[in-house]
Design an enzyme around this catalytic site. Structure first.
Site, PDB file in Angstrom:
ATOM      1  N   HIS A 133       0.805  -1.228   0.000  1.00 14.97           N
ATOM      2  CA  HIS A 133       0.000   0.000   0.000  1.00 14.97           C
ATOM      3  C   HIS A 133       0.839   1.279   0.000  1.00 14.97           C
ATOM      4  O   HIS A 133       0.549   2.232   0.733  1.00 14.97           O
ATOM      5  CB  HIS A 133      -0.957  -0.002   1.195  1.00 14.97           C
ATOM      6  CG  HIS A 133      -1.985  -1.099   1.145  1.00 14.97           C
ATOM      7  ND1 HIS A 133      -2.405  -1.675  -0.024  1.00 14.97           N
ATOM      8  CD2 HIS A 133      -2.689  -1.722   2.140  1.00 14.97           C
ATOM      9  CE1 HIS A 133      -3.317  -2.604   0.249  1.00 14.97           C
ATOM     10  NE2 HIS A 133      -3.498  -2.652   1.533  1.00 14.97           N
ATOM     11  N   HIS A 207      -9.639   1.999   0.311  1.00 17.20           N
ATOM     12  CA  HIS A 207      -9.554   0.848   1.214  1.00 17.20           C
ATOM     13  C   HIS A 207     -10.641   0.884   2.290  1.00 17.20           C
ATOM     14  O   HIS A 207     -10.402   0.508   3.443  1.00 17.20           O
ATOM     15  CB  HIS A 207      -8.164   0.815   1.849  1.00 17.20           C
ATOM     16  CG  HIS A 207      -7.699  -0.530   2.283  1.00 17.20           C
ATOM     17  ND1 HIS A 207      -8.402  -1.311   3.179  1.00 17.20           N
ATOM     18  CD2 HIS A 207      -6.608  -1.253   1.933  1.00 17.20           C
ATOM     19  CE1 HIS A 207      -7.744  -2.443   3.374  1.00 17.20           C
ATOM     20  NE2 HIS A 207      -6.659  -2.439   2.626  1.00 17.20           N
ATOM     21  N   GLU A 341     -11.440  -3.610  -2.912  1.00 13.13           N
ATOM     22  CA  GLU A 341     -10.442  -2.662  -3.392  1.00 13.13           C
ATOM     23  C   GLU A 341     -10.260  -2.862  -4.894  1.00 13.13           C
ATOM     24  O   GLU A 341      -9.612  -3.821  -5.322  1.00 13.13           O
ATOM     25  CB  GLU A 341      -9.125  -2.894  -2.660  1.00 13.13           C
ATOM     26  CG  GLU A 341      -9.242  -2.834  -1.158  1.00 13.13           C
ATOM     27  CD  GLU A 341      -8.160  -3.658  -0.456  1.00 13.13           C
ATOM     28  OE1 GLU A 341      -6.972  -3.475  -0.752  1.00 13.13           O
ATOM     29  OE2 GLU A 341      -8.509  -4.503   0.370  1.00 13.13           O
TER      30      GLU A 341
HETATM   31  C1  BGC Z   1      -4.435  -6.579   2.051  1.00 12.05           C
HETATM   32  C2  BGC Z   1      -4.368  -7.261   3.384  1.00 12.05           C
HETATM   33  C3  BGC Z   1      -3.995  -6.240   4.413  1.00 12.05           C
HETATM   34  C4  BGC Z   1      -5.006  -5.148   4.398  1.00 12.05           C
HETATM   35  C5  BGC Z   1      -4.690  -4.055   5.366  1.00 12.05           C
HETATM   36  C6  BGC Z   1      -5.471  -5.518   2.126  1.00 12.05           C
HETATM   37  O1  BGC Z   1      -5.526  -4.837   0.921  1.00 12.05           O
HETATM   38  O2  BGC Z   1      -4.695  -7.468   1.014  1.00 12.05           O
HETATM   39  O3  BGC Z   1      -3.457  -8.326   3.363  1.00 12.05           O
HETATM   40  O4  BGC Z   1      -3.888  -6.816   5.686  1.00 12.05           O
HETATM   41  O5  BGC Z   1      -5.086  -4.600   3.129  1.00 12.05           O
HETATM   42  O6  BGC Z   1      -3.426  -3.596   5.176  1.00 12.05           O
END
Ligand code: BGC
Length: 376
Positions: A133, A207, A341
């Site tokens: 991210h 998210h 997402e």
């Molecule tokens: C990921 C997860 C992660 C979450 C929060 C999601 O997009 O796929 O593995 O724990 O985001 O970071």
């Protein structure tokens, strides 16, 4: 003469988009701005409320984060459907990306490195050896500039941010724009655009953690989901794709017909258990068609996801473990929310068979994702 003024004003309103913010005193303001505190370095954070009278979204300049999203249930009763915090402080301390705008590259980049045009780039690793991210200080942790943009689609706010050359290891100055609009069709529409002065990967997403019965209402395992995806991208133990594109048929990832989220949990091999997978959307699952639908039998609320993107990461809040206390002091437990997402495939920089995520100077990155709400 006087009595004709409201008629003239109303006629002008049909022509001038911004009038929805400035209409007669008895009409509700469609975009309202408030202070939402300061970051530790003293930067002021603002929160904007966008409403069409039925759907109300609150978005803030810190992280271009969606803070609240209030939508009616089957009896017309309004209720918030996203996890988050009551104050800025919560977002500054322990936010697992609630409501966040994620970038420069959403999802994982294996080994936190990549090569592009013969040059190697080392990224900030924040997920074991991988980058997740956007890295340590992604777009979810910066204060964006905001501008009210209300136009023909409805009340809107546009956030802008310049990610400098070398930010978290990524090349090029990247100018990013994210526009949130609450439309007349009870949608939260998110439009993204970005330009760069050096070639760089770009994958932006939102998210938000949804719970259609409300953020304090326990698990989402009884909600139903359908995803128009015949395929997914299998990953290794660190959720880095192997590179293959595999059919969902015969696996617990087959959501081609509406299925209770928890129904096949016991068949999943993940630890902690739950969905955290990249679904490859079918060719006919792109905007204006619906890519995924979630239904909550308790409240009747429905979300439809529409997107320009080739994939969606379906995540069931597996890493929530009760330690994060959110709105109203509620401890958010495992599977208390789900994320949809819309994005490109994870780790695309390492897989030539995945759609490219590289943006070059002179090009404009664009993506649109819509969360549409109804009840039945
Ligand atoms: C990921 C997860 C992660 C979450 C929060 C999601 O997009 O796929 O593995 O724990 O985001 O970071």
């Amino acid at each position: 003469m006087r009595s004709r003024l409201p008629i003239i004003a109303a006629a002008a309103c049909l022509l001038v988009a911004t009038c929805v913010e400035e209409s007669a005193a008895d009409a509700p303001r469609r975009v309202a701005r408030m202070d939402f505190g300061k970051t530790p370095d003293g930067t002021a954070v603002e929160i904007y409320t966008l409403t069409n009278g039925k759907v109300t979204a609150k978005v803030m300049t810190y992280g271009a984060i969606l803070v609240d999203l209030v939508v009616p249930d089957r009896d017309g009763k309004p209720g918030d459907v996203v996890l988050g915090f009551d104050t800025l402080q919560g977002y500054l301390t322990a936010n697992p990306y609630f409501g966040a705008t994620v970038g420069r590259v959403a999802n994982r980049v294996g080994g936190a490195k990549f090569s592009l045009d013969g040059k190697d780039y080392q990224l900030a690793a924040n997920n074991g050896p991988n980058s997740l991210h956007g890295g340590i200080k992604g777009f979810d942790k910066v204060v964006w500039k905001a501008k009210e943009m209300t136009g023909p689609d409805g009340p809107a706010v546009q956030f802008t941010h310049r990610s400098p050359d070398g930010d978290e290891g990524y090349p090029g100055n990247l100018d990013v724009r994210v526009t949130y609009t609450v439309t007349a069709a009870n949608e939260l529409k998110i439009d993204y655009a970005a330009t760069t002065d050096k070639a760089t990967p770009v994958v932006l997403t939102n998210h938000s953690y949804f719970n259609l019965a409300g953020p304090a209402s326990g698990s989402i395992l009884d909600e139903e989901i359908a995803i128009k995806a015949a395929n997914y991208t299998p990953g290794d133990e660190e959720m880095i794709p192997t590179g293959s594109i595999a059919p969902v048929k015969g696996t617990p990832l087959d959501f081609t017909t509406p299925t209770k989220i928890g129904k096949r949990f016991d068949q999943l091999k993940a630890e902690p258990i739950g969905y955290d997978h990249n679904f490859v959307l079918d060719a006919d699952a792109k905007l204006p068609n619906v890519a995924a639908t979630v239904f909550d039998p308790k409240t009747g609320r429905v979300i439809e996801l529409l997107t320009t993107e080739p994939a969606v990461q379906f995540y069931t809040g597996n890493f929530l473990d009760g330690t994060v206390k959110g709105k109203g002091g509620v401890a958010y437990a495992k599977n208390q929310a789900l994320c949809l997402e819309a994005q490109h495939f994870p780790d695309s920089v390492h897989h030539a068979n995945f759609p490219s995520t590289i943006l070059r100077p002179g090009q404009t990155y664009r993506q649109t994702t819509i969360y549409r709400f109804s009840a039945r």
